[in-house]
Design an enzyme around this catalytic site. Structure first.
Site, PDB file in Angstrom:
ATOM      1  N   ARG A  71       0.848  -1.193   0.000  1.00 29.51           N
ATOM      2  CA  ARG A  71       0.000   0.000   0.000  1.00 29.51           C
ATOM      3  C   ARG A  71       0.882   1.241   0.000  1.00 29.51           C
ATOM      4  O   ARG A  71       1.619   1.474   0.960  1.00 29.51           O
ATOM      5  CB  ARG A  71      -0.899   0.005   1.233  1.00 29.51           C
ATOM      6  N   HIS A 119       1.558  -2.350   5.585  1.00 28.53           N
ATOM      7  CA  HIS A 119       1.350  -2.624   4.163  1.00 28.53           C
ATOM      8  C   HIS A 119       2.349  -1.864   3.297  1.00 28.53           C
ATOM      9  O   HIS A 119       2.748  -2.347   2.233  1.00 28.53           O
ATOM     10  CB  HIS A 119      -0.072  -2.224   3.754  1.00 28.53           C
ATOM     11  N   ASP A 126      -3.904  -8.462   3.229  1.00 31.42           N
ATOM     12  CA  ASP A 126      -5.267  -8.693   3.684  1.00 31.42           C
ATOM     13  C   ASP A 126      -5.821  -9.807   2.807  1.00 31.42           C
ATOM     14  O   ASP A 126      -5.764  -9.707   1.572  1.00 31.42           O
ATOM     15  CB  ASP A 126      -6.134  -7.450   3.523  1.00 31.42           C
ATOM     16  N   GLU A 184      -7.770  -7.676  13.394  1.00 31.50           N
ATOM     17  CA  GLU A 184      -8.337  -7.918  12.059  1.00 31.50           C
ATOM     18  C   GLU A 184      -8.026  -9.348  11.630  1.00 31.50           C
ATOM     19  O   GLU A 184      -6.860  -9.688  11.387  1.00 31.50           O
ATOM     20  CB  GLU A 184      -7.756  -6.931  11.044  1.00 31.50           C
ATOM     21  N   HIS A 187      -5.697  -9.819   8.354  1.00 35.31           N
ATOM     22  CA  HIS A 187      -4.445  -9.059   8.216  1.00 35.31           C
ATOM     23  C   HIS A 187      -3.265  -9.881   8.744  1.00 35.31           C
ATOM     24  O   HIS A 187      -3.234 -10.230   9.919  1.00 35.31           O
ATOM     25  CB  HIS A 187      -4.600  -7.758   9.013  1.00 35.31           C
TER      26      HIS A 187
END
Length: 205
Positions: A71, A119, A126, A184, A187
């Site tokens: 990301r 990320h 994910d 999460e 993740h």
């Protein structure tokens, strides 16, 4: 593409993906800065570990679907700007799906969205599992980016099937060198990541 990074599908055949932040189907309601194509990027080391995870999942009758990998920092910065914007009429549905019980600012306070994301180092993903027989996603007790306590690994109230599926995912990933993020269920980060202190900002595309 920066040296050391690749499109995951080029090195891990058979893996599925749906890069949510390259689409309109995410908590912001629009494609996010830095995501130019609907593909997943990661380090070569990430891909090697994902190939192992793919094989271990397949032995259980499951496949892997990725929602996000590398990301860009500019995407994280876009999340920060978005959190300061006023809600509009279309935001109510996205709030119901993604952050029903908290505010945008609380996404950061409660650890669902980070100002400096793992990320951006290129070795976090994910993901979820799907049935190889039916191609249907497994029930995990909540969807991707549901920023709520029900998404925690230790959450009470999820069905036995969902808890079992989360356990399958966790077992596969941890056996292949990943660590989970407790808030999460989707993740996971590579423990031996190659760039543990670098946050990259080249675009996905």
């Amino acid at each position: 593409m920066r040296e050391g990074f690749v499109f995951v599908d080029e090195l891990v055949p058979g893996i599925r993906w749906d890069s949510k932040y390259a689409t309109w189907d995410n908590f912001t309601g629009k494609p996010v800065d830095g995501y130019l194509v609907n593909r997943i990027v990661g380090t070569r080391e990430l891909c090697a570990a994902l190939a192992q995870a793919r094989d271990k999942a397949a032995a259980l009758g499951f496949g892997i679907l990725l929602w996000d990998g590398y990301r860009p920092q500019r995407a994280v910065d876009a999340f920060l700007r978005w959190a300061e914007e006023p809600l509009d009429a279309q935001d109510e549905e996205r709030k119901r799906i993604h952050y029903p019980a908290i505010t945008r600012q609380e996404m950061f306070e409660k650890g669902y969205v980070a100002t400096r994301s793992g990320h951006s180092r290129g070795s976090t993903v994910d993901l979820t599992l799907f049935s190889l027989a039916t191609r249907a996603l497994l029930d995990m007790g909540g969807g991707h980016d549901l920023m709520d306590e029900v998404s925690h690994h230790s959450a009470a109230g999820v069905s036995e099937a969902a808890a079992r599926n989360r356990a399958h995912l966790c077992s596969v990933m941890e056996s292949c060198g990943f660590s989970r993020y407790d808030n999460e269920w989707w993740h996971y980060s590579l423990v031996e990541e190659p760039y543990p202190d670098t946050y990259f900002d080249f675009p996905v595309g």
